[in-house]
Design an enzyme around this catalytic site. Structure first.
Site, PDB file in Angstrom:
ATOM      1  N   ASP A   1     -60.541 -24.282   4.654  1.00  0.00           N
ATOM      2  CA  ASP A   1     -59.264 -24.405   3.970  1.00  0.00           C
ATOM      3  C   ASP A   1     -59.057 -25.869   3.580  1.00  0.00           C
ATOM      4  O   ASP A   1     -59.694 -26.777   4.124  1.00  0.00           O
ATOM      5  CB  ASP A   1     -58.123 -23.906   4.860  1.00  0.00           C
ATOM      6  CG  ASP A   1     -56.959 -23.346   4.057  1.00  0.00           C
ATOM      7  OD1 ASP A   1     -56.847 -23.687   2.859  1.00  0.00           O
ATOM      8  OD2 ASP A   1     -56.163 -22.580   4.602  1.00  0.00           O
ATOM      9  N   ALA A   2     -58.165 -26.084   2.619  1.00  0.00           N
ATOM     10  CA  ALA A   2     -58.013 -27.412   2.027  1.00  0.00           C
ATOM     11  C   ALA A   2     -57.554 -28.437   3.065  1.00  0.00           C
ATOM     12  O   ALA A   2     -56.515 -28.260   3.715  1.00  0.00           O
ATOM     13  CB  ALA A   2     -57.016 -27.354   0.874  1.00  0.00           C
TER      14      ALA A   2
END
Length: 943
Positions: free
Chosen positions: A243-244
């Site tokens: 995930d970012a």
């Protein structure tokens, strides 16, 4: 003479298996080139003719963030259809639009980060809208259908490559990157892993994305479950995309590792194949990987493993064979499908006969969402728009529908006596409307060329909406929302609230006899300066103190419209960007006070008041006082048309609730309590009376259930029953089959969904619902054995229209594997494999593997292990511990408790063994109490 054609490199040869082609290509890449593949934005390798590649394209309910696209109902709305085939068709349309849009814009990716299969365990979770259901069976069925639609039906190549989100046990946004979900083995296997397992095993998943949170004290981005569980469920290479920003969180916010090189190496070895970090700039990630390699923290084989998984996806997408499938975009079929999905997602919660509405009904349509078609963070830009008001105008005629939005209309007076004024915008809103007449937020939000607000003696009337908890939006007379751009000025420059940080929300705070107007995006109050209205640079020193002058209350306008109507339809719910969204959990099930006032005002003057909830979440409403209540998630581009057709009876509603609607906040566990068994969460275990149960939904007709038959055929139960439409209209019914263990030895679900089927029946028609239920669906995770076990005994099968509306029952006796006491003399007790607990939290034994138990903050932990067999006798107990504190071991009905003292100061992973004398033989329940910051991994017995 024509020169001979040079042979293609083996990785370009479509006659070879993908595995051999990947081997060839991997062998041609340099180490630096392979490292460059590990970032989300993979550069081209021009010497080999390999194009650039990007992981990640959001497509949760339509293509997101890439401009106009078909917008389908939110994911929770798709879950409410209980119709996997319809959902497969939705995803098929989405994947065709992805291919079409990619042909025009290379930024559109084919590695699609959808669907979200996190279970909707807690209705206050801010991302409730992104999941399908609180139930693993329903979630996996809908998610499997969506992934099959995204994958496409070509025998070799994939139209898009879906990635499931978010691995694992992720249901809170508050401190989501630092909170740990304490998930005991039974909950892990029976609940959280199941939705992922069944979807991956169905064969159309390209990968997963780990969640931001920690599970049992260990960040998901270094989870041993990626290798220990996920990758064992399929023979396909699964691409795990971070995930970012999560790789950096391992050091920056979670402080789990001391250096980024160490963290990056650990994540890569755990199974992260693509690092989403630092946006499009790859230098930080590739630099960390290279440094980790140079320090010996990684081998080239570790890097090859990750690159191989990414290449596997790219080959399956047809990239190296020039394969493409013509896309389709905004077709009549896609538009019709968006409407059908919106119709099938509508749930009729209550109806005393006021619905459907007759064609000549005079309708007062009121409420803050009555003329809205709201989008969420993962929506595309609308090509078409249908609000409830537009839908009712189209269906009943504008002369039969009276509209009252119900906003409070105010003026804000400054301390000097002037009023805030919204200057005219010469090019807004009309010249920024798209072809379909909808304002394009990209052309308004954040604009700095529009004039800022000023103050003068006349001022402007503003529409104020309080969305709950004091969070409000302000709207100019022409419909533009007040917003704050990067230069700090307040302008009427947004079509809707939105953005990662919402710049359109404010709060009125009492101050010195008036109010500060605080802008929530910056956290600063508003001031009035000579060059315009702006946010203050310094708190109260520059802040303006406003007097709120109410020119009209919203409930007055609602009451006037309601008094002139035959029926009132109040459209209430949420704005998906406010008070419940990614990064922000809700705090209550109640409707915002503003909307409750409007509902009361309508009900006070017209008893025939229908509540239509349009929301991403369940609400606790006083439904018993209303003649009819409907719910739909935000339904995308066709939401208004769909609602109008259901209200008119053109479509009989058949959506079903995908999660429990609780009656009160007091029914909810703590948001970060993930023990669904111990705290009796979801319809599986909840023992209270819900407002509306899981699977609930009414119809404009009635259905009879008859002739339940159950037959065991080897390892399968064959279950069938008949469903008959006993009413007068064609309608869908969702036939549901549940099961439960009648006399379980451990806490089991009150009932659990085993199968379902949505059928369409004409009046008088009957259909036989037939299901094959594997006996494995009735197993539980036996912590005494560390595996699944089917317990012998009676099981009840329940057929009906919801988890509580059971029409037919049958009991079947099943053979299984009998239980037995725990052989603790030989095996001891793993601390996390308790039967019951209070005050305990599961934590990591080491950074790479294993669980331990420790008291939750400020608590004394008590662990219970049932039926422990000490055989012919033991004389010693030993505890594997870290930290400081005491471990008290007692046997119910046995000898005096034994206290072991831990005194290790080497940190949470400094493990040692403490011993004490304990004389016992036979079978006892064992109780262990932990006091102080001690960690317990294992208790052994000898002698």
């Amino acid at each position: 003479m024509t020169a001979p054609t040079a042979p293609a490199l083996p990785f370009r040869d479509p006659s070879l298996p993908f595995g051999k082609r990947i081997d060839d290509l991997l062998g041609r890449l340099t180490l630096d080139e392979k490292i460059s593949f590990l970032h989300q934005f993979v550069p081209a390798v021009e010497r080999l003719g390999i194009a650039a590649f990007r992981t990640g394209q959001e497509a949760l309910h339509g293509v997101a963030w890439m401009g106009p696209a078909t917008v389908f109902p939110q994911a929770v709305g798709l879950g409410a259809t209980w119709n996997p085939e319809l959902v497969r068709r939705v995803a098929d349309a989405v994947s065709h639009e992805v291919r079409h849009m990619r042909a025009r814009d290379g930024r559109v990716g084919l590695n699609v980060w959808s669907p979200t299969v996190n279970l909707l365990r807690h209705p206050l979770w801010g991302r409730n809208e992104e999941g399908y259901s609180e139930d693993p069976k329903l979630t996996s069925a809908i998610a499997t259908a969506y992934t099959h639609g995204l994958r496409g039906d070509h025998p070799v190549y994939w139209r898009t490559a879906p990635v499931l989100k978010h691995w694992l046990a992720h249901n809170n946004e508050t401190r989501r990157d630092t909170t740990s979900s304490s998930v005991r083995p039974r909950v892990l296997h029976e609940y959280d892993l199941r939705a992922f397992h069944d979807t991956v095993a169905a064969g159309a998943v390209a990968g997963v994305m780990p969640a931001y949170n920690l599970v049992n004290g260990r960040p998901n981005h270094v989870s041993p479950y990626l290798a220990g569980h996920l990758r064992t469920w399929t023979d396909e290479d699964l691409l795990v995309c971070s995930d970012a920003g999560a790789p950096s969180n391992l050091v920056d916010s979670e402080h789990y590792f001391d250096t980024h090189e160490e963290a990056t190496a650990a994540a890569l070895r755990a199974g992260i194949d693509s690092f989403t970090d630092h946006g499009e700039v790859s230098a930080q990630i590739t630099g960390r990987v290279r440094a980790a390699y140079d320090k010996g923290l990684l081998t080239e084989a570790d890097i090859d493993t990750a690159v191989r998984r990414q290449l596997s996806v790219r080959f399956r997408l047809g990239e190296f064979d020039g394969w493409d499938e013509p896309g389709a975009y905004d077709t009549p079929e896609h538009r019709a499908l968006a409407r059908k999905a919106a119709e099938q997602a509508i749930v009729l919660l209550r109806n005393d006969g006021v619905l459907p509405l007759a064609p000549d009904t005079r309708i007062a349509l009121v409420g803050l969402l009555a003329d809205e078609c709201k989008l969420d963070w993962y929506s595309g830009t609308l090509l078409h728009r249908s609000t409830p008001l537009e839908g009712l105008y189209e269906r009943f005629g504008a002369d039969r529908v009276e509209f009252a939005e119900g906003v409070d209309r105010i003026r804000l007076r400054t301390s000097g006596g002037a009023f805030l004024r919204v200057p005219d915008a010469p090019d807004a809103p009309e010249t920024v409307r798209g072809a379909e007449g909808a304002l394009d937020p990209a052309l308004l939000a954040g604009r700095t060329d529009l004039p800022p607000l000023t103050a003068d003696p006349r001022g402007s009337e503003l529409a104020l909406v309080d969305w709950g908890e004091g969070v409000l939006t302000l709207r100019a007379p022409d419909g533009r929302y007040l917003s704050v751009a990067g230069d700090g000025f307040v302008r009427a420059s947004a079509d809707q609230p939105g953005g990662w940080v919402v710049q359109e929300t404010f709060r009125l705070e009492p101050h010195d006899g008036g109010h500060l107007l605080r802008h929530l995006g910056t956290g600063r109050p508003v001031c009035v300066a000579a060059d315009g209205v702006k946010v203050a640079a310094f708190e109260e020193d520059e802040a303006e103190i406003f007097t709120v002058v109410v020119t009209e209350r919203g409930e007055d306008a609602v009451a006037r419209a309601a008094a002139r109507a035959d029926v009132v339809v109040v459209v209430a719910g949420n704005d998906p960007h406010i008070n419940g969204r990614e990064t922000e959990d809700r705090t209550t099930l109640r409707l915002p006070a503003h909307q409750e006032r409007l509902l009361r005002a309508a009900r006070a003057v017209n008893e025939r008041t229908v509540l239509a909830l349009v929301s991403a979440y369940p609400y606790a409403v006083d439904a018993a006082r209303l003649p009819a209540v409907l719910w739909t998630a935000h339904g995308g581009q066709a939401a208004g048309t769909a609602l109008a057709r259901v209200l008119a009876g053109d479509v009989s509603p058949a959506g079903r609730l995908p999660q429990t609607w609780y009656a009160d906040d007091a029914d909810l566990p703590d948001l970060v309590d993930y023990d669904v068994i111990g705290s009796r969460q979801t319809y599986l275990y909840f023992e209270g009376r819900p407002l509306f149960p899981f699977g609930h939904g009414l119809s404009y007709t009635s259905f009879d259930y008859t002739d339940l038959e159950v037959r065991q055929d080897g390892d399968t139960l064959r279950v069938s029953f008949s469903v008959t439409n006993s009413g007068r209209v064609v309608a869908d019914e969702v036939a549901q089959l549940y099961g439960r263990a009648v006399d379980p030895s451990v806490p089991r679900p009150r009932r659990e969904l085993l199968a379902f089927r949505r059928v369409t029946l004409a009046p008088g028609a009957t259909e036989r619902a037939e299901f094959e239920v594997p006996l494995a669906a009735l197993r539980f995770w036996d912590v005494t054995r560390g595996r699944w076990r089917l317990e012998p005994g009676p099981y009840e099968l329940l057929a009906g229209a919801s988890s509580e509306d059971v029409r037919l029952r049958a009991t079947v006796g099943l053979d299984g594997e009998p239980g037995a006491p725990r052989p603790v003399r030989e095996e001891g007790l793993d601390a996390a494999c308790f039967d019951e607990q209070s005050g305990a939290e599961i934590v990591d034994r080491t950074r790479t593997a294993g669980d331990a138990v420790t008291p939750a903050a400020g608590a004394t932990a008590e662990l219970v292990y049932r039926a422990c067999d000490f055989g012919s006798g033991v004389t010693e107990v030993r505890a594997e511990v870290a930290g400081e504190g005491t471990v008290e071991v007692s046997l119910d009905g046995g000898p005096v408790p034994v206290v072991l003292t831990a005194d290790r100061d080497g940190g949470p992973y400094d493990w040692g063994t403490v011993t004490a004398a304990l004389s016992a033989g036979g079978v006892y329940d064992v109780r262990i109490r932990l006091r102080g910051p001690v960690r317990l991994a294992h208790v052994g017995f000898s002698g």
